[in-house]
Structures are given as C-alpha cells and as structure tokens.
Design a protein around this motif. Structure first.
Motif, mmCIF file in Angstrom:
data_model
loop_
_atom_site.group_PDB
_atom_site.id
_atom_site.type_symbol
_atom_site.label_atom_id
_atom_site.label_comp_id
_atom_site.label_asym_id
_atom_site.label_seq_id
_atom_site.Cartn_x
_atom_site.Cartn_y
_atom_site.Cartn_z
ATOM 1 N N ARG A 42 -13.065 2.398 1.922
ATOM 2 C CA ARG A 42 -11.870 1.683 2.360
ATOM 3 C C ARG A 42 -11.876 1.504 3.870
ATOM 4 N NH1 ARG A 42 -7.889 3.963 -0.799
ATOM 5 N NH2 ARG A 42 -7.554 5.703 0.579
ATOM 6 N N TYR A 66 -8.258 0.903 -3.227
ATOM 7 C CA TYR A 66 -6.869 1.359 -3.304
ATOM 8 C C TYR A 66 -6.439 1.573 -4.750
ATOM 9 C CZ TYR A 66 -6.035 0.455 1.652
ATOM 10 O OH TYR A 66 -6.064 0.499 3.022
ATOM 11 N N ASP A 71 -3.138 3.843 -5.073
ATOM 12 C CA ASP A 71 -2.291 3.304 -4.007
ATOM 13 C C ASP A 71 -2.022 1.834 -4.345
ATOM 14 O OD1 ASP A 71 -1.004 2.516 -1.715
ATOM 15 O OD2 ASP A 71 -2.410 3.486 -0.346
ATOM 16 N N ARG A 74 -0.684 -0.985 -1.626
ATOM 17 C CA ARG A 74 -1.724 -1.582 -0.775
ATOM 18 C C ARG A 74 -2.748 -2.353 -1.619
ATOM 19 N NH1 ARG A 74 -0.500 3.240 1.942
ATOM 20 N NH2 ARG A 74 0.093 2.914 4.129
ATOM 21 N N ALA A 75 -2.993 -1.871 -2.833
ATOM 22 C CA ALA A 75 -3.907 -2.615 -3.709
ATOM 23 C C ALA A 75 -3.369 -4.012 -3.976
ATOM 24 C CB ALA A 75 -4.098 -1.863 -5.023
ATOM 25 N N SER A 99 -0.624 -3.868 -10.278
ATOM 26 C CA SER A 99 -0.270 -3.344 -8.959
ATOM 27 C C SER A 99 1.086 -3.878 -8.501
ATOM 28 C CB SER A 99 -1.353 -3.719 -7.941
ATOM 29 O OG SER A 99 -2.602 -3.164 -8.305
#
Length: 652
Positions: A42, A66, A71, A74-75, A99
């Motif tokens: 990342r 992510y 996460d 942010r993904a 997401s």
C-alpha cells in the motif's frame, strides 16, 4: 503495468532518475503484494498513485490492499478511481459495491450492483441481488433480536474467534505480552496470533485472559478453535508449521492448516496431529463441529470452489476422515464464506461477503436438515454492521459472542457478548404472484392472445396462460425466494423470455415481455415466395445514407443467408432492395438497384454462392408497406419499415 511503462517512456527525458525510482517503487509493491504483505504494498502504490502516475493495474492493487485488510472506506475511494479509469471488471464492480456499503453509501452501492448484474448476471451474487432488491427491508425485519455489549478482556490489537470450553471462553488474540518477545507478521505489522482462555462463568466482563497452552501455541498463527463436549479433543487453525517444519506454497506463501489435539489423561496435556486433507498449496481453516460431533465443518480456498473461500464438511470416522464435500450453492457464493459454527439447535452460522448484507463480512444463518441447508438469512443489526462481523457462537440459552472491527471498539477486532431477546427468522412459507404485459418491441402496442409460459429454475413449464386483450397475464402461487422465467410465443413473432426471482415476502413480481416481429429458428416452412428475412429472423440490413456498400453489421446477417444456401444447394434467391419515399423517385430506384447488386456480389465473392442461384432487383419506393408515400409526414420507425431488403425463395 503496460500503461505505466508507457508513462515512463514519455517522461524519461524530463526526469529519468525520478521516473525509474517510481518504477522500482511499483515493482517493490508488486513483490510485497504477492507475499500478502499488504501494508508495504500500500505504501508503495500510494506514493506513485498520489503523484498522479496511475494505471489500471496499479489502482487494482492499491484498492485491493485496503480491501483485504478490511479498510473498506479507503478501498471504496480507490475502487472509485479505478471505476472512473474505465474498469468494468465484474469482480472489481462487486468489491466496489461492497466497500460502498461499509461507508453506508447504500444507494451508490446498489447502482454499482446494477452494473455488476448486467456484466455478470449468471453470478450467484448477482442472482441474490436480483432476488433481494429490498434487502434493507429484509435485514431491518430481522434486526433488533439481540442485545449486545463489549466485554472487558479485549486488547488494543485483535481479539476474535471465541469458542466455549468447559465454562471458559477460548479465543484468538495477538495481544503483545511484555514478558516474551513476539514475532511480527508483515501482513499487518502486528504480532502473530495465539489462543487464549478466560474464565467467564456468569460474568461476561471477566478479565485476566491467559495463553491457553504452550503445546498448542507456536511462534506463528493459531486461531479459531472448537472442542468436543467432553473437552478431550480440540480442532484448531495454525500456519503450515508441523513438528517445527515451516512450509510455503509455490509462490512463497505460508498457508493455514487444520490440526487436531487430543488431551491425554495421564499428563493432561495435548498431543497434536495435522489433519490429512490439508494441502501446502491452499488454506484449510476455521473448524466447527456438528451437533453430534460426527461432522467437521471448515473454510478453504481450495481449487474447484465457487468463490474466494467456501465452506466444506467432512465425516469424522474412527479410522480417519471421509471425503471433503462442499456445502453447495445455497451456502457458497463467488465471495467469501468463512468462520462456520453449528449451534445446539442445529443451525449453521457463518460469515460471508457474498450474500447480501450491510457491508464487509456479515453473519448469516441457515437451518440444517440432514444433508441439506435451508434458506440463508442475514442476522441483521446489531450483530451485523457496515464493517466486518464474524466468528458468531451461541448457546441454547441465547447467550453468545461474536467479533467485529466496527467503530467504537477497544482494538482492531473486538469480541462482543450478546443475549437473544427474540427468535431469528430462519424459515418462511409464502407465495407470490407474477404478472405482466406482452408488447410489440417496436410500437409497444399490447399483444393479445399470446401464449405465456411460466418455467421453474430447471426450465420446466409449470403453468401457462394466454395474454388478454390488453396484453396482460398473471400467474399465482409462486414460491418465494425462487428463480423463474416467463416466456411468450405467438405466430409471426420471435419468442421472448425473461428470468426473474421472487422475493421473500408476499407480493407481486411484474415484468414486461417485448416481442419482436419474425419467426423463431428451427424447422420452418420455406416454400417458394417465402422471405428468408422472416424465416431466419434477420435484423434489418442497413446501408449508410446514399451508399451501396455492405456495412459490417450487415455482413453478420448476410452470412446467415450464405449458411442456409450452403445447407440447401438447390435453393435459389431473388434479392429485392427497397427504399423509403424520401428523396426523388428516380434516385431511390437507382440506389436500390445498386444495393441489390452489392448484396448479390457479396454472396458470390465472400460466400462462394454460384451466381446462377441468385437474381436481384431494386424496387425503390414502389412497394411501400404503409402509408408513408411522398409528402406524407411519418415517423422514423414507419419509414424504416419500408427501407428493407428481402431474400425471396424462388426455388428449393
């Protein structure tokens, strides 16, 4: 990486050292990603992406880094950037939609799922979405059936996978103990997991968790344990590390395996063995026992599965284990199914991001009936949240535990206790209706007296009706949460069919069947004077305005004519070209003649048809099918009816 290389080529003269450094950074990220070291990947991808050097591959990897560390907020940002980049890959659309849910962007998530449905309608997740458009209502109906609270022994890191063991709660944790040096795992830069135990009694907030057993815990991961009722046998998950032999797969990843430990009466210690259906090339993990303790359930990403991880079961025999069997399509999806648990009242609980939920992993339940499984239900709030919710266990008295990484917790993953206050919905008997209208696909006029058939998921006709004067039809008594199709037939029209799924509540499903003029393929009477366009259901053969050359889309239709003439070598065809009434009569006559000859030339040159089998003529606007002659105002569709090619059989 191809797009990124192109960027390097164009910028090398401007600042080669900076660009090559960026390339090396991306290469480093790729290597870290392949090792599942998502944090390092990342950082590498972020550095390049935020400087504006983006490619489709880079954005996929960044978003996934992510996503795979849960996460989702942010993904969704980077999946959104990938979407704007033009990527419409089905798997990435699904992860983007999932997401977005975790950020409670349900409307946006549904819009992306609509695209996913269009791209990959055969995917079981797409069918579930089609089946459960009102999923928020369904989840809301199930919600409010538990009271929950955070327990007192959570740490600042990860605590999850609770299981019952002789009045204690055993769980997985990577809490860092000061007394001993703990190895750090580069997947999330945290200590490896060990198995802990705590005495809970009637106090869900008990403290003082201690490591379970030194033989069970190694210097690598241990987690997700389950015990037999007598407390003498334990199944648990560990990294591929047997008898101090650490193994990796072909790409250098250390997979997860299942182990069985038996407690000896003499020493009161645990003797450990690896289970025989493990494999160095894929993970086998997260055990659960059936009510009678004769079946072991687990999760695996073994080849041949339906999704990223599936649920499986295997018979426990006196001399070993039976064959590994998938739990099937009703349970497994193209997403992740994991962390199974079987309750005392014979219900299967599991976590999934493939079934319709609130975001991330949700907890689901299905009744176990012999070797079959009932309908899958989401547990609703408060058990499920927009984040990951998993490792659910429950006692017969309604007390239980689960883990979640939702906001407001103490650490990364926290264990929560709960009490059931209302029974879950796990069965539903209901019937639905299906109604609709049959219409002409061009004029949208209703079509009366069309045969309409109802087909089940196996394609068998279960009912039939005839459309009314207004094109309407209705079927009653459909099973809820089931897949069907509705099909319409009528002479001079192509058969129309549309799949649909009934919902979980009483109601009516509505669909419109649009039928196109023509005949279905198959054995059709083709006597002299018949038009192959109607027999074959050909699309209109268009020519560009004022042009007579064959367009690419027309070639497809002409190749169908060629195929039929090759099948029937005695067939002869009269090619007739017609125009609409727009432009001068003489011009239209000349244009149609040129088009007829272009068509014949194509059949001869490309199709190899003998010219003696073909004749043709242009008729201009002399054989109009409707009122649209010179000076009569008409719509484009009416003019289009006249602008046609015919392939009339003159001998067969």
């Amino acid at each position: 990486m191809r797009q990124y290389i192109n960027i390097i080529i164009t910028l090398v003269l401007v600042g080669s050292s900076q660009v090559w450094a960026q390339e090396n950074t991306v290469d480093k990220g790729d290597k870290e990603f392949e090792r599942l070291a998502y944090v390092d990947a990342r950082e590498a991808y972020l550095k390049v992406a935020e400087e504006g050097y983006q490619s489709e591959d880079l954005l996929k990897r960044l978003a996934d880094s992510y996503y795979f560390t849960a996460d989702y907020t942010r993904a969704s940002k980077w999946y959104g950037t990938l979407y704007d980049f033009g990527n419409r890959d089905a798997d990435y659309l699904y992860k983007y939609a999932l997401s977005l849910k975790s950020d409670k962007s349900y409307v946006a998530s549904d819009l992306i799922m609509e695209e996913f449905l269009n791209v990959k309608g055969e995917d079981y997740r797409a069918k579930l979405f089609l089946n459960e458009r009102n999923y928020l209502e369904e989840i809301e109906e199930q919600s409010g059936r538990f009271e929950m609270s955070n327990i007192g022994f959570n740490s600042k890191l990860s605590d999850f996978a609770p299981t019952f063991y002789q009045g204690r709660l055993v769980f997985a944790s990577n809490r860092n103990k000061r007394a001993a040096r703990k190895m750090i795992h580069d997947w999330n830069e945290q200590p490896f997991l060990d198995i802990y135990g705590v005495s809970i009694g009637d106090d869900a907030n008990a403290r003082g968790a201690q490591k379970f057993n030194k033989n069970i815990n190694s210097k690598y991961h241990e987690s997700t344990a389950v015990f037999t009722k007598d407390g003498m046998t334990m199944y648990f998950t560990r990294n591929n590390y047997t008898n101090k032999d650490y193994k990796e797969d072909e790409v250098g990843t250390n997979r997860l395996k299942l182990y069985r430990a038996k407690r000896t009466e003499e020493t009161n210690d645990w003797e450990i063995e690896e289970l025989p259906f493990n494999n160095d090339e894929y993970s086998v993990a997260h055990p659960a026992l059936s009510k009678d303790e004769r079946i072991l359930y687990f999760a695996s990403d073994k080849p041949g599965g339906k999704g990223l991880s599936d649920l499986y079961k295997v018979q426990i025999q006196e001399d070993g284990f039976g064959s590994v069997v998938s739990l099937g399509d009703g349970i497994n999806t193209e997403g992740r199914e994991t962390f199974p648990f079987v309750s005392e009242d014979n219900k299967l609980y599991f976590a999934s991001d493939g079934h319709i939920g609130l975001g991330g992993l949700d907890v689901f339940v299905a009744e176990i009936d012999g070797g079959d499984y009932g309908e899958v239900f989401n547990l609703g709030r408060p058990i499920n949240s927009p984040q990951d919710d998993f490792t659910f266990i429950i006692k017969k008295n309604g007390l239980g535990y689960f883990a979640s990484n939702r906001e407001g917790g103490v650490g990364d993953d926290d264990i929560y206790s709960f009490k059931s206050i209302r029974p879950l919905i796990t069965k539903r008997q209901c019937r639905q209706e299906m109604g609709g209208i049959v219409r002409d696909d061009r004029s949208e006029d209703p079509i009366a007296n069309a045969k309409v058939y109802l087909l089940n998921s196996e394609g068998k006709i279960v009912d039939e009706k005839v459309s009314d004067f207004d094109g309407s039809f209705k079927f009653k008594g459909l099973t809820c949460s089931a897949q069907y199709s509705v099909r319409s037939k009528k002479r001079e029209y192509l058969t129309a069919e549309k799949p649909f799924a009934t919902g979980k509540k009483r109601g009516i499903v509505e669909r419109t069947l649009y039928m196109k003029k023509g005949r279905d393929l198959g054995e059709t009477e083709a006597s002299p004077g018949s038009d192959l366009v109607k027999i074959l259901g050909l699309n209109i053969i268009y020519f560009d305005l004022n042009k007579d050359y064959i367009r690419k889309d027309a070639e497809i239709e002409l190749r169908k004519i060629i195929a039929v003439m090759n099948l029937y070598p005695k067939m002869k065809i009269d090619v007739r070209s017609h125009t609409d009434s727009r432009s001068r009569d003489s011009y239209n006559m000349n244009l149609s003649e040129r088009r007829a000859q272009s068509t014949i030339n194509y059949l001869v040159k490309i199709g190899g048809i003998d010219r003696s089998r073909l004749q043709g003529k242009g008729y201009g606007e002399t054989r109009l099918l409707n009122r649209c002659s010179n000076g009569v105002p008409c719509g484009e569709y009416e003019h289009q009816q006249n602008r046609r090619s015919e392939f009339i059989i003159v001998a067969n």
